[in-house]
Design an enzyme around this catalytic site. Structure first.
Site, PDB file in Angstrom:
ATOM      1  N   TYR A 163       0.830  -1.197   0.000  1.00 52.10           N
ATOM      2  CA  TYR A 163       0.000   0.000   0.000  1.00 52.10           C
ATOM      3  C   TYR A 163       0.874   1.261   0.000  1.00 52.10           C
ATOM      4  O   TYR A 163       1.753   1.416   0.852  1.00 52.10           O
ATOM      5  CB  TYR A 163      -0.920   0.038   1.222  1.00 52.10           C
ATOM      6  CG  TYR A 163      -2.021  -0.999   1.220  1.00 52.10           C
ATOM      7  CD1 TYR A 163      -2.348  -1.722   0.074  1.00 52.10           C
ATOM      8  CD2 TYR A 163      -2.748  -1.255   2.381  1.00 52.10           C
ATOM      9  CE1 TYR A 163      -3.357  -2.668   0.092  1.00 52.10           C
ATOM     10  CE2 TYR A 163      -3.767  -2.203   2.401  1.00 52.10           C
ATOM     11  CZ  TYR A 163      -4.068  -2.909   1.260  1.00 52.10           C
ATOM     12  OH  TYR A 163      -5.071  -3.844   1.291  1.00 52.10           O
ATOM     13  N   SER A 184     -13.725  -3.612   0.792  1.00 45.26           N
ATOM     14  CA  SER A 184     -14.573  -2.838  -0.136  1.00 45.26           C
ATOM     15  C   SER A 184     -16.056  -2.975   0.191  1.00 45.26           C
ATOM     16  O   SER A 184     -16.867  -3.346  -0.669  1.00 45.26           O
ATOM     17  CB  SER A 184     -14.307  -3.235  -1.594  1.00 45.26           C
ATOM     18  OG  SER A 184     -13.079  -2.734  -2.034  1.00 45.26           O
ATOM     19  N   PRO A 185     -16.466  -2.678   1.427  1.00 46.64           N
ATOM     20  CA  PRO A 185     -17.859  -2.875   1.829  1.00 46.64           C
ATOM     21  C   PRO A 185     -18.845  -1.898   1.205  1.00 46.64           C
ATOM     22  O   PRO A 185     -20.057  -2.091   1.332  1.00 46.64           O
ATOM     23  CB  PRO A 185     -17.805  -2.678   3.350  1.00 46.64           C
ATOM     24  CG  PRO A 185     -16.658  -1.738   3.561  1.00 46.64           C
ATOM     25  CD  PRO A 185     -15.643  -2.158   2.543  1.00 46.64           C
ATOM     26  N   GLY A 234     -18.533  -4.446  -7.392  1.00 42.18           N
ATOM     27  CA  GLY A 234     -17.527  -5.069  -8.245  1.00 42.18           C
ATOM     28  C   GLY A 234     -16.118  -4.751  -7.782  1.00 42.18           C
ATOM     29  O   GLY A 234     -15.888  -4.356  -6.637  1.00 42.18           O
ATOM     30  N   PHE A 240     -21.798   2.155  -4.286  1.00 43.95           N
ATOM     31  CA  PHE A 240     -23.220   2.069  -4.621  1.00 43.95           C
ATOM     32  C   PHE A 240     -24.048   3.059  -3.811  1.00 43.95           C
ATOM     33  O   PHE A 240     -25.116   3.490  -4.247  1.00 43.95           O
ATOM     34  CB  PHE A 240     -23.740   0.646  -4.410  1.00 43.95           C
ATOM     35  CG  PHE A 240     -23.557   0.106  -3.017  1.00 43.95           C
ATOM     36  CD1 PHE A 240     -24.489   0.351  -2.021  1.00 43.95           C
ATOM     37  CD2 PHE A 240     -22.440  -0.643  -2.696  1.00 43.95           C
ATOM     38  CE1 PHE A 240     -24.317  -0.134  -0.733  1.00 43.95           C
ATOM     39  CE2 PHE A 240     -22.260  -1.143  -1.416  1.00 43.95           C
ATOM     40  CZ  PHE A 240     -23.193  -0.890  -0.427  1.00 43.95           C
TER      41      PHE A 240
END
Length: 311
Positions: free
Chosen positions: A52, A220-221, A225, A231
């Site tokens: 990272y 990635s909650p 995709g 979302f």
């Protein structure tokens, strides 16, 4: 904040994790404020990976240690986890003993700590020699540099192959999971149907982890995709989903982010949610979902609103 024990360890951990993949987007002082906010919200678990960093390998680990001015007093309040096994410079995976040990030593130096609570193997290496991995784990554990071991993005057979040789139980598997990315549960719900949802894309890894006392961490909650964008608030692509989430959020008097978190933490597998946000408000909003237990009706309503079938 809800806490759970990671099976086969002595670690009591918050069910929300501060993920540090994007930490270098912030200045040192802003990063310190974000980390402090997480700790004030009673998050005690901090996730890293050696790759990272926007400019160089390990930059986020180094940035984190600078931000908190790492010392023994701070360190004992944290559960630190990092990942290794990706050679980002040459774009391949490397589970060799030399790479694993070098990666851990470098992460410890950057994080300014003597030990990691958990080390994860980041992505499966098809050239893995499990006996070599076992040697690396034994050496790291015996030296006190790593307390526990886990994996990320691994399927059941890959974990079984590893555990045939290592003496240390795999205690964590970090997997992608959100309301808009649900392969972990889709095939089980649509079993034996001709629908695309019935395709088993993950070898029933969620059930495997539950059967073998492996804690699942959802990365990635809030994404749909593979890094295709959030979302939440996307009323163009996910109008029904946002409508339902916002309706339920009003019922609980919390932000929509909290409901997105609660949808995951309501699952009886005691899944930890990795928050990759760099915004303090989003961090606080997410923490409000830690202890919310959605009703079965609400959970399914959200799942269906994301476009999934419940036969």
């Amino acid at each position: 904040m809800k806490y759970n024990r990671i099976a086969n360890t002595d670690l009591q951990v918050s069910n929300l994790i501060m993920g540090n993949m994007r930490l270098t987007e912030l200045s040192v002082s802003a990063a310190e404020k974000l980390i402090r906010t997480a700790m004030e919200e009673n998050i005690n678990f901090f996730d890293h990976a050696d790759i990272y960093g926007s400019e160089f390998v390990g930059q986020c680990e180094e940035h984190f240690a600078k931000a908190v001015q790492m010392n023994a007093g701070i360190r004992e309040k944290m559960v630190l986890q990092t990942k290794c096994g990706i050679n980002s410079a040459k774009n391949y995976y490397d589970f060799s003993k030399e790479h694993i040990i070098d990666s851990v030593n470098n992460s410890l130096n950057r994080l300014k700590t003597d030990y990691l609570d958990i080390l994860l193997l980041h992505r499966p290496d098809p050239l893995m020699d499990p006996e070599e991995v076992a040697e690396a784990f034994d050496e790291l554990h015996a030296s006190g540099k790593v307390r526990y071991f886990g994996v990320s993005n691994h399927n059941p057979a890959q974990i079984q192959l590893l555990e045939k040789y290592i003496r240390h139980k795999v205690v964590v598997n970090q997997l992608q999971f959100s309301i808009a990315h649900t392969p972990l549960i889709d095939a089980g719900i649509a079993l034996n149907m001709g629908a695309d949802q019935a395709i088993n894309r993950d070898s029933s890894i969620l059930e495997y982890c539950r059967l073998h006392d492996i804690t699942v961490q959802a990365w990635s909650p809030f994404q749909t995709g593979f890094f295709k964008g959030p979302f939440l608030g996307d009323h163009e692509k996910f109008p029904k989903l946002n409508e339902v989430i916002e309706q339920i959020a009003r019922k609980y008097d919390v932000p929509n982010t909290a409901i997105a978190v609660a949808w995951i933490t309501t699952h009886p597998a005691d899944i930890q949610v990795v928050l990759g946000t760099t915004k303090m408000k989003r961090m606080k909003d997410a923490c409000k979902g830690s202890e919310i237990k959605l009703t079965r009706e609400e959970w399914y309503e959200i799942y269906k609103a994301a476009g999934n079938i419940v036969p």
